[in-house]
Write an enzyme that holds these catalytic residues in place. Sequence first.
Site, PDB file in Angstrom:
ATOM      1  N   ASP A 178       0.800  -1.429  -0.021  1.00  0.00           N
ATOM      2  CA  ASP A 178      -0.051  -0.026  -0.078  1.00  0.00           C
ATOM      3  C   ASP A 178       0.802   1.194   0.083  1.00  0.00           C
ATOM      4  O   ASP A 178       0.549   2.024   0.817  1.00  0.00           O
ATOM      5  CB  ASP A 178      -0.935  -0.079   1.156  1.00  0.00           C
ATOM      6  CG  ASP A 178      -1.736  -1.171   1.379  1.00  0.00           C
ATOM      7  OD1 ASP A 178      -1.929  -1.831   0.327  1.00  0.00           O
ATOM      8  OD2 ASP A 178      -2.458  -1.432   2.138  1.00  0.00           O
ATOM      9  N   LYS A 217      -7.283  -3.652  -2.496  1.00  0.00           N
ATOM     10  CA  LYS A 217      -7.910  -4.394  -1.540  1.00  0.00           C
ATOM     11  C   LYS A 217      -8.798  -3.515  -0.660  1.00  0.00           C
ATOM     12  O   LYS A 217      -8.671  -2.327  -0.623  1.00  0.00           O
ATOM     13  CB  LYS A 217      -6.857  -5.197  -0.798  1.00  0.00           C
ATOM     14  CG  LYS A 217      -5.843  -4.317  -0.095  1.00  0.00           C
ATOM     15  CD  LYS A 217      -4.904  -5.160   0.844  1.00  0.00           C
ATOM     16  CE  LYS A 217      -3.870  -4.381   1.535  1.00  0.00           C
ATOM     17  NZ  LYS A 217      -4.539  -3.430   2.548  1.00  0.00           N
ATOM     18  N   CYS A 261      -2.056  -2.306   8.160  1.00  0.00           N
ATOM     19  CA  CYS A 261      -1.914  -3.421   7.083  1.00  0.00           C
ATOM     20  C   CYS A 261      -0.726  -4.142   7.308  1.00  0.00           C
ATOM     21  O   CYS A 261      -0.782  -5.305   7.004  1.00  0.00           O
ATOM     22  CB  CYS A 261      -2.082  -2.645   5.741  1.00  0.00           C
ATOM     23  SG  CYS A 261      -3.392  -1.807   5.569  1.00  0.00           S
TER      24      CYS A 261
END
Length: 208
Positions: free
Chosen positions: A19, A80, A115
């Site tokens: 990310d 996602k 994350c």
Amino acid sequence: MALRRCHLNPKKTLFLLCDIQEKFRPVMPLFDNMIKNVDKLTKAGKALDVPLIVTEHYPEKLGKTVAQLDVSHAKLVSGKTLFSMVTPEVKAVIKDVFSDKPEDVVLYGLESHICVEQTAIDLLEQNINVYIVADCCSSRLNQDRDLALDRLRQAGCVITTSESVIFDLVRDKNNAKFDVIRKLVSQPSVDMELTRSGAGLPAGIAKL
């Protein structure tokens, strides 16, 4: 269950880039420093034929992976909404690449305490060795990053740095890819102020 500790093997290792997206740039301290380290590590992985998987969290709102990073060799670039990278799409590609699962995962990206942390825990639960690349991770607050690194070490992850990972994958000056790697590491990694709060250091040392 204790995980096995060993040298990294390019054929048994997976890189997970989590990310690192454009919309995070204004709110992440040391973002540009991190990108330089991530770029070096990712290029080294490409040179050493280490498979790469990239995720982008809710890219419709948070944008794509930053343009400075060449992830064209990735086995998958996947959007996602799950905080963990261990999505059905990612699991399917991992199984296809490794016929089961990698021995080791090198994990780096954003945010360390969300994350990255949740991905690491999911991988540990599968008895996969997890290497967190501390100088390639960030959070909106450095204290969140540093405390996440402490928690992940306690959970069983190896907390390491980009150059440590690179040289462990190379292992030998006579490695056929050494000239490529030598150019990538000719300049030291950029400081991410990890030791300022004691992150990455044993508790006794952090207090000195």
